[in-house]
Motif scaffolding. Structure first.
Motif, PDB file in Angstrom:
ATOM      1  N   ARG A  76      49.991  80.096  50.370  1.00  0.00           N
ATOM      2  CA  ARG A  76      48.836  80.132  49.494  1.00  0.00           C
ATOM      3  C   ARG A  76      47.747  81.060  49.789  1.00  0.00           C
ATOM      4  O   ARG A  76      47.326  81.453  48.767  1.00  0.00           O
ATOM      5  N   HIS A  77      47.414  81.392  51.007  1.00  0.00           N
ATOM      6  CA  HIS A  77      46.282  82.121  51.397  1.00  0.00           C
ATOM      7  C   HIS A  77      46.414  83.531  51.038  1.00  0.00           C
ATOM      8  O   HIS A  77      45.717  84.332  50.753  1.00  0.00           O
ATOM      9  N   ILE A  78      47.958  84.099  50.725  1.00  0.00           N
ATOM     10  CA  ILE A  78      48.056  85.263  50.428  1.00  0.00           C
ATOM     11  C   ILE A  78      48.573  85.515  49.242  1.00  0.00           C
ATOM     12  O   ILE A  78      49.202  86.443  48.850  1.00  0.00           O
ATOM     13  N   GLY A  79      48.217  84.459  48.452  1.00  0.00           N
ATOM     14  CA  GLY A  79      48.529  84.280  46.749  1.00  0.00           C
ATOM     15  C   GLY A  79      50.036  84.323  46.471  1.00  0.00           C
ATOM     16  O   GLY A  79      50.465  84.611  45.127  1.00  0.00           O
ATOM     17  N   LEU A  80      50.921  83.613  47.372  1.00  0.00           N
ATOM     18  CA  LEU A  80      52.234  83.258  46.936  1.00  0.00           C
ATOM     19  C   LEU A  80      52.253  81.934  46.695  1.00  0.00           C
ATOM     20  O   LEU A  80      51.527  80.941  47.076  1.00  0.00           O
ATOM     21  N   ASP A  81      53.087  81.518  45.686  1.00  0.00           N
ATOM     22  CA  ASP A  81      53.352  79.890  45.293  1.00  0.00           C
ATOM     23  C   ASP A  81      54.564  79.639  46.147  1.00  0.00           C
ATOM     24  O   ASP A  81      55.496  79.939  45.790  1.00  0.00           O
ATOM     25  N   PRO A  82      54.330  78.613  47.123  1.00  0.00           N
ATOM     26  CA  PRO A  82      55.436  78.348  48.069  1.00  0.00           C
ATOM     27  C   PRO A  82      56.201  77.577  47.180  1.00  0.00           C
ATOM     28  O   PRO A  82      57.544  77.112  47.493  1.00  0.00           O
ATOM     29  N   ASP A  83      56.325  76.952  45.715  1.00  0.00           N
ATOM     30  CA  ASP A  83      57.140  76.184  44.915  1.00  0.00           C
ATOM     31  C   ASP A  83      57.835  77.157  44.121  1.00  0.00           C
ATOM     32  O   ASP A  83      59.075  76.868  43.834  1.00  0.00           O
ATOM     33  N   GLU A  84      57.531  78.318  43.869  1.00  0.00           N
ATOM     34  CA  GLU A  84      58.094  79.383  43.101  1.00  0.00           C
ATOM     35  C   GLU A  84      58.927  80.501  44.311  1.00  0.00           C
ATOM     36  O   GLU A  84      60.147  80.681  43.815  1.00  0.00           O
TER      37      GLU A  84
ATOM     38  N   GLY B  68      50.854  77.806  40.981  1.00  0.00           N
ATOM     39  CA  GLY B  68      50.881  79.017  40.837  1.00  0.00           C
ATOM     40  C   GLY B  68      50.687  79.962  41.717  1.00  0.00           C
ATOM     41  O   GLY B  68      49.711  79.951  42.647  1.00  0.00           O
ATOM     42  N   ALA B  69      51.014  81.299  41.253  1.00  0.00           N
ATOM     43  CA  ALA B  69      50.662  82.360  42.417  1.00  0.00           C
ATOM     44  C   ALA B  69      49.605  83.141  41.816  1.00  0.00           C
ATOM     45  O   ALA B  69      49.059  82.932  40.946  1.00  0.00           O
ATOM     46  N   ALA B  70      49.095  83.956  43.007  1.00  0.00           N
ATOM     47  CA  ALA B  70      47.898  84.765  42.794  1.00  0.00           C
ATOM     48  C   ALA B  70      48.127  86.244  42.938  1.00  0.00           C
ATOM     49  O   ALA B  70      47.418  87.100  43.313  1.00  0.00           O
ATOM     50  N   GLY B  72      50.609  87.631  45.249  1.00  0.00           N
ATOM     51  CA  GLY B  72      50.503  88.313  46.415  1.00  0.00           C
ATOM     52  C   GLY B  72      51.839  88.997  46.827  1.00  0.00           C
ATOM     53  O   GLY B  72      52.680  89.189  46.035  1.00  0.00           O
ATOM     54  N   ARG B  74      49.148  89.438  49.612  1.00  0.00           N
ATOM     55  CA  ARG B  74      47.963  90.421  49.798  1.00  0.00           C
ATOM     56  C   ARG B  74      46.719  89.503  50.397  1.00  0.00           C
ATOM     57  O   ARG B  74      46.620  88.309  50.387  1.00  0.00           O
ATOM     58  N   LEU B  76      43.218  87.509  49.545  1.00  0.00           N
ATOM     59  CA  LEU B  76      42.887  87.299  48.512  1.00  0.00           C
ATOM     60  C   LEU B  76      41.216  87.205  48.671  1.00  0.00           C
ATOM     61  O   LEU B  76      40.628  86.935  49.968  1.00  0.00           O
TER      62      LEU B  76
END
Lengths: 214, 190
Positions: A76-84, B68-70, B72, B74, B76
């Motif tokens: 989450r902190h690096i912009g990844l979605d752990p569910d996707e 949802g993703a952001a 990454g 990277r 943020l």
């Protein structure tokens, strides 16, 4: 037990800015002086035992265990979605549920499965002969690219890199030709620790992977 | 420092509200970093809470857990971390509401099953699925006439408990085609 050609765990570098943002982010690696190949009977038996221990209830609750949770939070902190894009441990557990067990593929994949499931730590492998210098986690530079990936990497993308180039996206795709292939003669096992994961767990994960391959 | 929205739990309705804490002022790099650390801490806390809700509610389906993703991987910025934090908070709040509604529905379904068993004739053709009572599988309780047409004529009713599909999840083709389940009591009354 290690064989000739194996090295003890080495600690890689983390970009200073990243280390300040994410205390506890680390990359450890160990070299195994052999390629992959057919899995062993002992390793297959170990996978079966792991399958028995990882039933549905354990699989559902795994995301709340300390180390898997730490990876989910870091994603989450690096912009990844752990569910996707599941964390390595959740990906392994998902495969176990879908396939009815941890299926044996080859020596390397089985060793990685054992290491990931037993420790919860993310472990991956590269072709050791195609690594220049030491490994590091750093942001990508402007104009940098990842082999096999079209276009340039957005500046600041977190990558695993050696002294010469990016080898893989952090928790993502490995560059073309940098991963383990049937012609690989030596493997670099890489464990990625994130904030909240004890260093001893990262060391244990590497040891499990090396031991499984021997 | 950009506005740092701290989510405060509301004891009255147990939902999270977003309350602005700090006006927009110039921030130093250190203050920005402190803000990022705080946002990451909040994200971690809500990820824990979301995970616990997920584990508690399984095997109920149909609840949206996605955030949802952001873009990454990277580092943020503040705004992106705030968005993720807010999305997580919203997902947690929505999940709690959904779970509470389902709990009420499941309790009502369990009470209905008890009433059906006590007096099947008063609940003719009523069907309650195992999903309606929060249990896995494809069992259902169905009030049916005993001995078919004879029971229908003589007003002999009983509750029949179906054990479900012979396969754990039904046929592979049906499992692939079936839509995700929705909250449906599944009553059939004639």
């Amino acid at each position: 037990m290690t064989d000739a050609g194996d090295e003890l765990s080495r600690r890689g570098r983390v970009d200073p800015g990243l280390a300040e943002e994410f205390p506890g982010l680390r990359i450890n690696s160990a070299r195994v002086g052999r390629g992959s190949g057919r899995s062993t009977r002992g390793l297959k038996q170990r996978l079966r035992l792991l399958s028995d221990r990882m039933a549905g209830a354990q699989a559902i609750a795994i995301r709340n265990r300390p180390i898997p949770w730490a990876y989910r939070v870091f994603f989450r902190h690096i912009g990844l979605d752990p569910d996707e894009q599941p964390t390595p441990i959740e990906e392994a557990v998902r495969e176990r549920l879908l396939r009815g067990g941890f299926r044996s593929n080859n020596l390397l994949d089985d060793a990685l499965t054992v290491a990931i499931v037993e420790s919860g730590v993310a472990v991956r492998a590269f072709d050791a002969d195609r690594i220049t210098g030491d490994l590091a986690i750093r942001p990508s530079l402007a104009g940098e690219e990842l082999e096999g990936r079209p276009g340039l990497l957005p500046e600041g993308t977190l990558v695993i890199a050696d002294d010469a180039r990016s080898l893989a996206l952090l928790f993502g795709a490995i560059g073309s030709g940098r991963g383990v292939t049937p012609s690989t003669q030596a493997i670099e096992l890489v464990a990625l620790g994130v904030p909240g994961v004890p260093e001893i767990s990262v060391e244990e994960a590497l040891w499990l992977a090396v031991d499984s391959m021997n | 420092m950009s506005a740092l929205f701290e989510l405060k739990p509301n004891p009255a309705d147990d939902q999270l509200r977003i309350t602005p804490e700090i006006d927009h002022v110039e921030s130093t790099p250190n203050e920005t970093r402190v803000a990022r650390v705080e946002l990451r801490r909040q994200i971690a806390r809500m990820e824990r809470e979301l995970g616990e809700l997920f584990a508690d509610t399984f095997p109920r389906r149909g609840i949206d857990w996605s955030v949802g993703a952001a873009g990454g991987p990277r580092v943020l910025g503040l705004g992106e971390l705030e968005r993720i934090r807010d999305d997580l908070a919203e997902r947690v709040a929505d999940a709690k509401v959904e779970i509470a509604e389902r709990a009420d529905h499941e309790q009502g379904s369990r009470e209905l099953v008890e009433r059906m068993i006590a007096d099947p004739a008063e609940h003719r053709w009523v069907r309650v699925r195992s999903e309606d009572v929060g249990e896995p599988g494809c069992r259902h309780w169905h009030s049916r006439p005993r001995w078919g047409f004879i029971g229908l004529l003589c007003n002999w009713w009983r509750v029949k408990l179906s054990s479900g599909c012979p396969l754990a999840t039904g046929s592979r083709e049906n499992a692939a085609r079936s839509p995700s389940t929705t909250l449906d009591l599944g009553l059939q009354v004639t």
